[in-house]
Design a protein around this motif. Sequence first.
Motif, PDB file in Angstrom:
ATOM      1  N   THR A 150      18.908  26.717  58.800  1.00  0.00           N
ATOM      2  CA  THR A 150      19.706  27.567  57.911  1.00  0.00           C
ATOM      3  C   THR A 150      20.603  26.694  57.041  1.00  0.00           C
ATOM      4  OG1 THR A 150      19.719  29.198  59.668  1.00  0.00           O
ATOM      5  CG2 THR A 150      21.271  29.535  57.881  1.00  0.00           C
ATOM      6  N   ASP A 177      16.120  34.090  56.206  1.00  0.00           N
ATOM      7  CA  ASP A 177      16.437  33.401  57.446  1.00  0.00           C
ATOM      8  C   ASP A 177      15.818  34.186  58.595  1.00  0.00           C
ATOM      9  OD1 ASP A 177      17.541  31.356  58.795  1.00  0.00           O
ATOM     10  OD2 ASP A 177      19.615  32.028  58.658  1.00  0.00           O
ATOM     11  N   GLU A 178      15.175  33.504  59.510  1.00  0.00           N
ATOM     12  CA  GLU A 178      14.459  34.135  60.626  1.00  0.00           C
ATOM     13  C   GLU A 178      13.382  35.074  60.087  1.00  0.00           C
ATOM     14  OE1 GLU A 178      15.085  32.906  63.415  1.00  0.00           O
ATOM     15  OE2 GLU A 178      17.070  32.043  63.168  1.00  0.00           O
TER      16      GLU A 178
HETATM   17 MG   LIG Z   1      19.483  29.645  61.497  1.00  0.00          MG
END
Ligand SMILES: [Mg+2]
Length: 379
Positions: free
Chosen positions: A226, A304-305
Amino acid sequence: MFGRAVTFALVGLEPRRVEVEAHLRSGQQPTFSIVGLADRACQEAKHRVRSGVHSALLPWPDMVITVNLAPAALRKEGTGFDLAIALTLLAASDEVPAKRLAEHACIGELGLDGRIRPVVGTIAAAEGAARAGFSRLLCASDSSREAALAGIEAVGVRHIAEAVGYLRGEDDIEPASPEQDTLPVDTRLPDLADVRGQERGRRALELAAAGSHNLLLAGPPGTGKTMLGRRLPSILPRLTQEEALEVTRIHSVSGTLRPGSGLLTTPPFRAPHHGASAAAVIGGGTVPRPGEVSLAHRGVLLLDELPEFPRSVLEALRQPLEDGVVSVARVGGRALFPARFRLVATAERYLRPGGGGAVRPDPGLVPRSGRGLARGVYA
Ligand SMILES: [Mg+2]
Ligand SMILES: Nc1ncnc2c1ncn2[C@@H]1O[C@H](COP(=O)(O)OP(=O)(O)OP(=O)(O)O)[C@@H](O)[C@H]1O
């Protein structure tokens, strides 16, 4: 008695000319009606306009008032018509010179105290006005810098009384000058220069930036995926003038432009949460609005993810990724939104192409001496 002013409505990012007409006639009971497919917020203009005119200490015409927003077939939504409606009424009751009003396009929301507030999409409306041959646009002073970017003389007014004084020729207001955005340094995005080590990760970002590639950062938790993904915008070049106008227009229409800001010259960065709906990510709504993919136009979209995002959202990303554009068709109209962004996604594991869950990274790609993020990041 009759008055007329010109304003602009938006269909997606496209400005459409709207003529505001006011007709006043004497009748037993004074009334005020707005016709021409005006939505609720637009109907409520009646209350704002009446209070605004009172606050400016101008006489309210106690007559039968009909305001028409033409073309009547075009759906009018929002509060940007307030200023044009108020000035049309004042022109119909001879409070402002109709001839001078006709030289201006107007856009802005009115407060009950007569103040003029900025509205979304001012730059798009200003572009419409410039294309329609207007040399001046009356708007809220907070959005005059934004409007001036369209190459029109943007006359910013703070209060309806100020607009009346200007149209009567009592006050002279200097048109705003188009300026670049002066974002304070502390609100800038995180910089890649802050990252220690992480050579593979940094190289992956540099390759993605140089070649306009999309990027998947895969690796175990806490390895800085991230942290790296957020830093891609910091190594992208500044936007060209044309790109900056495009980006500023999208952010203006979606209401994400800060009041008083000028041209956005840095690539935008958007990181929607995986709980966001498909309409929020891709764009949509009854009246089509740009989604996160369009807000990330010419910049970076960080998912993200990635595996946490619903399948419907991931599937819907195909069109913008392939074509660089989103087309939203609704009963309220069809709109095209540009969406040419760099996608950065993070995941704990690789995803098997064609679905079927996660697989472990190919051990051959893992550097033997690698630590932390380098163990799992591949471009
Ligand atoms: Mg992350
Ligand atoms: N090379 C680095 N330099 C500075 N800080 C780092 C570095 N690598 C990791 N970090 C820090 O480690 C923490 C975890 O990083 P980050 O949240 O980006 O990991 P992640 O891979 O996204 O983890 P998760 O899979 O749990 O989301 C952050 O506070 C990040 O700033």
